[in-house]
Design an enzyme around this catalytic site. Structure first.
Site, PDB file in Angstrom:
ATOM      1  N   GLU A   1     -11.175  19.995  33.960  1.00 40.17           N
ATOM      2  CA  GLU A   1     -10.466  20.174  34.948  1.00 40.17           C
ATOM      3  C   GLU A   1      -8.901  20.930  36.167  1.00 40.17           C
ATOM      4  O   GLU A   1      -8.864  21.692  36.656  1.00 40.17           O
ATOM      5  CB  GLU A   1     -11.593  19.617  36.566  1.00 40.17           C
ATOM      6  CG  GLU A   1     -11.222  19.613  37.762  1.00 40.17           C
ATOM      7  CD  GLU A   1     -11.870  18.880  38.258  1.00 40.17           C
ATOM      8  OE1 GLU A   1     -12.534  19.467  39.990  1.00 40.17           O
ATOM      9  OE2 GLU A   1     -12.472  17.199  38.144  1.00 40.17           O
TER      10      GLU A   1
ATOM     11  N   HIS B   1     -20.051   7.490  40.799  1.00 40.06           N
ATOM     12  CA  HIS B   1     -20.588   9.245  40.427  1.00 40.06           C
ATOM     13  C   HIS B   1     -21.653   9.615  41.521  1.00 40.06           C
ATOM     14  O   HIS B   1     -22.728   8.642  40.436  1.00 40.06           O
ATOM     15  CB  HIS B   1     -20.788   9.642  39.214  1.00 40.06           C
ATOM     16  CG  HIS B   1     -20.706  10.637  39.164  1.00 40.06           C
ATOM     17  ND1 HIS B   1     -21.240  12.201  40.183  1.00 40.06           N
ATOM     18  CD2 HIS B   1     -20.475  11.679  37.834  1.00 40.06           C
ATOM     19  CE1 HIS B   1     -21.153  13.343  39.547  1.00 40.06           C
ATOM     20  NE2 HIS B   1     -21.021  12.790  38.326  1.00 40.06           N
TER      21      HIS B   1
ATOM     22  N   CYS C   1     -25.487  17.286  38.098  1.00 33.04           N
ATOM     23  CA  CYS C   1     -24.009  16.431  39.184  1.00 33.04           C
ATOM     24  C   CYS C   1     -23.933  17.300  39.877  1.00 33.04           C
ATOM     25  O   CYS C   1     -23.259  17.502  40.924  1.00 33.04           O
ATOM     26  CB  CYS C   1     -22.793  16.137  38.472  1.00 33.04           C
ATOM     27  SG  CYS C   1     -23.760  14.525  37.433  1.00 33.04           S
TER      28      CYS C   1
ATOM     29  N   LYS D   1     -14.966  10.406  43.572  1.00 28.81           N
ATOM     30  CA  LYS D   1     -15.453   9.083  42.307  1.00 28.81           C
ATOM     31  C   LYS D   1     -14.820   7.662  42.326  1.00 28.81           C
ATOM     32  O   LYS D   1     -15.760   6.940  41.943  1.00 28.81           O
ATOM     33  CB  LYS D   1     -16.060  10.283  42.065  1.00 28.81           C
ATOM     34  CG  LYS D   1     -16.764  11.227  41.520  1.00 28.81           C
ATOM     35  CD  LYS D   1     -17.018  12.040  40.341  1.00 28.81           C
ATOM     36  CE  LYS D   1     -18.011  12.938  40.561  1.00 28.81           C
ATOM     37  NZ  LYS D   1     -17.652  14.166  41.937  1.00 28.81           N
TER      38      LYS D   1
ATOM     39  N   PHE E   1     -23.162  18.002  33.829  1.00 33.29           N
ATOM     40  CA  PHE E   1     -24.314  18.229  32.446  1.00 33.29           C
ATOM     41  C   PHE E   1     -25.076  19.162  32.733  1.00 33.29           C
ATOM     42  O   PHE E   1     -25.395  19.863  32.705  1.00 33.29           O
ATOM     43  CB  PHE E   1     -25.247  16.800  32.503  1.00 33.29           C
ATOM     44  CG  PHE E   1     -24.352  15.205  31.142  1.00 33.29           C
ATOM     45  CD1 PHE E   1     -23.063  15.596  31.608  1.00 33.29           C
ATOM     46  CD2 PHE E   1     -25.464  15.116  30.673  1.00 33.29           C
ATOM     47  CE1 PHE E   1     -22.791  14.044  31.304  1.00 33.29           C
ATOM     48  CE2 PHE E   1     -24.241  13.153  30.984  1.00 33.29           C
ATOM     49  CZ  PHE E   1     -23.254  13.291  30.620  1.00 33.29           C
TER      50      PHE E   1
ATOM     51  N   HIS F   1     -13.945  17.209  40.830  1.00 35.12           N
ATOM     52  CA  HIS F   1     -14.847  16.506  40.521  1.00 35.12           C
ATOM     53  C   HIS F   1     -14.812  15.018  40.061  1.00 35.12           C
ATOM     54  O   HIS F   1     -15.499  14.363  40.180  1.00 35.12           O
ATOM     55  CB  HIS F   1     -15.809  17.420  39.532  1.00 35.12           C
ATOM     56  CG  HIS F   1     -17.273  17.298  38.525  1.00 35.12           C
ATOM     57  ND1 HIS F   1     -18.372  16.881  39.625  1.00 35.12           N
ATOM     58  CD2 HIS F   1     -17.498  16.897  37.724  1.00 35.12           C
ATOM     59  CE1 HIS F   1     -19.435  16.364  38.849  1.00 35.12           C
ATOM     60  NE2 HIS F   1     -18.674  16.174  37.892  1.00 35.12           N
TER      61      HIS F   1
END
Length: 419
Positions: A321, A347, A169, A342, A406, A310
């Site tokens: 975050e 995503h 990502c 998002k 990830f 994010h």
């Protein structure tokens, strides 16, 4: 150090088939999440996605037979790249080929497991050993991660650096950042950079569902599924698409009178070294990457007005975050505008960071910060200004763009207005 500016943008996303439409829908708070139709998902626990719709490769891709081997994600990427290059006028008047390059984030191609199952069954049924031999050799090319990047390089006529990055990502964040570095250090004058991805396959939807990472229970109301920073968030929504940028050395762009849209001021990358799928609760990794990008930018924490988060809509990521933003900005964090694209697009995985950069450029140029839709009741400890539901008029001097992946990889970029 050489200065780096953005001179062209292209996009194929769930919010639009070009950059202008994508930005318009971001600003309007429109959702691109809907029923998933890429494959028959009857019986799947999740049947929604941020899917690109009405995309016609014959109209958007260069009329060259060699591009027919592009994967779905690769088609999005090449179309976005062609738009960005046209907007920048890079093909007609850009630097010579050896001063141009391509850096793209994308997922590593893998075999179609359903196809392999079908082949195995055919061998059992017919007893013939030539079932494999009768498969099209082009299948090997379709899954090649480098093919879309090579196609983009051919359109541009680039013979300089070519970089394909697969860091999940944060892939397009790394690609844009590394392209920025190559120009900064004199290895290129112009780079096509961004990301493309399409993890809307049956294998990805099933895999992320089994991980418990996807939002469930929204099949009757898909647009409400992605809920970053909301107390009822339950997981992210898979998306797909591509966003590409033309990055250029400032004086090179000025010499050819290119449209200068924004300037990249800072970049950093870190690794959490914690868990594969979770962000650390204390914000470690994210804190360091944001501090690094801000330090390089020279604008200082007090010069950042907007954080493009994010913001995945997963419980752990949104909390981590937020904690990290508070640690980096202190009490000044409550002055910031923070929002997540998002919430509208889902995503875009390897292309997610590039969509965030598009949102940042749009916010700076239009003095309008896109919202976080579906944000109705703040989650515990999530008390920043997430620009809930409606875009906010605001002068944005500089924006900080986050991407966390990830595996624990993180990137942050700082974007400012055109010099």
């Amino acid at each position: 150090m050489r200065r780096v500016v953005i001179t062209g943008i292209g996009a194929v996303t769930p919010l639009g088939l070009d950059a202008a439409t994508t930005w318009s829908n971001l600003a309007a708070g429109n959702s691109g999440v809907g029923p998933l139709t890429v494959f028959d998902c009857t019986g799947f626990p999740v049947r929604i996605a941020g899917q690109v719709r009405d995309f016609d490769p014959a109209r958007r891709l260069p009329a060259t037979a060699k591009w027919r081997h592009l994967s779905r994600a690769g088609q999005f990427g090449v179309a976005a790249a062609a738009e960005a290059l046209a907007a920048a006028g890079a093909v007609a008047s850009g630097p010579p080929g050896d001063a141009c390059g391509v850096a793209m984030g994308g997922s590593v191609g893998r075999p179609d497991l359903r196809l392999l199952v079908d082949i195995g069954r055919a061998r059992e049924t017919t007893g013939r050993a030539d079932v494999f031999e009768r498969q099209a050799p082009s299948l090997t090319l379709t899954g090649n991660q480098n093919l879309p990047v090579a196609a983009m390089a051919r359109i541009l006529g680039a013979t300089g650096p070519m970089v394909g990055i697969s860091t999940a990502c944060s892939g397009s964040g790394h690609a844009i950042g590394e392209a920025y570095r190559l120009i900064q250090e004199g290895d290129a004058d112009l780079m096509l950079a961004g990301g493309y991805d399409s993890l809307t396959s049956w294998l990805d939807v099933l895999g992320f569902s089994l991980l418990g990472a996807l939002a469930t229970g929204y099949e009757d109301d898909p647009t409400r599924a992605s809920r970053p920073f909301d107390s009822t968030r339950s997981g992210f929504v898979l998306g797909e698409g591509a966003v590409a940028f033309v990055l250029e050395e400032l004086e090179s762009a000025r010499r050819r009178d290119a449209p200068i849209l924004a300037e990249i001021l800072g970049y950093a990358a870190t690794l959490n070294a914690w868990r594969i799928t979770d962000s650390p609760p204390d914000g470690n990794g994210a804190v360091q990457v944001m501090e690094g990008a801000i330090a390089e930018s020279g604008v200082g924490a007090d010069g950042i007005d907007y954080v493009v988060a994010h913001g995945t809509s997963t419980p752990g990521n949104d909390e981590s975050e937020t904690v990290a933003i508070k640690k980096v900005f202190g009490d000044d964090a409550y002055r910031l505008l923070v929002s997540s694209p998002k919430s509208m697009a889902g995503h875009l995985t390897a292309a997610g960071a590039a969509l965030n950069v598009l949102a940042a450029v749009g916010a700076i140029r239009n003095s309008l910060v896109p919202p976080t839709i579906n944000h109705e009741t703040p989650g515990r400890g999530l008390d920043l200004d997430y620009v809930p539901r409606t875009a906010r008029p605001a002068a944005v001097r500089a924006a900080l763009i986050n991407a966390f992946a990830f595996g624990g990889t993180n990137t942050s970029l700082v974007i400012g207005g055109a010099p």
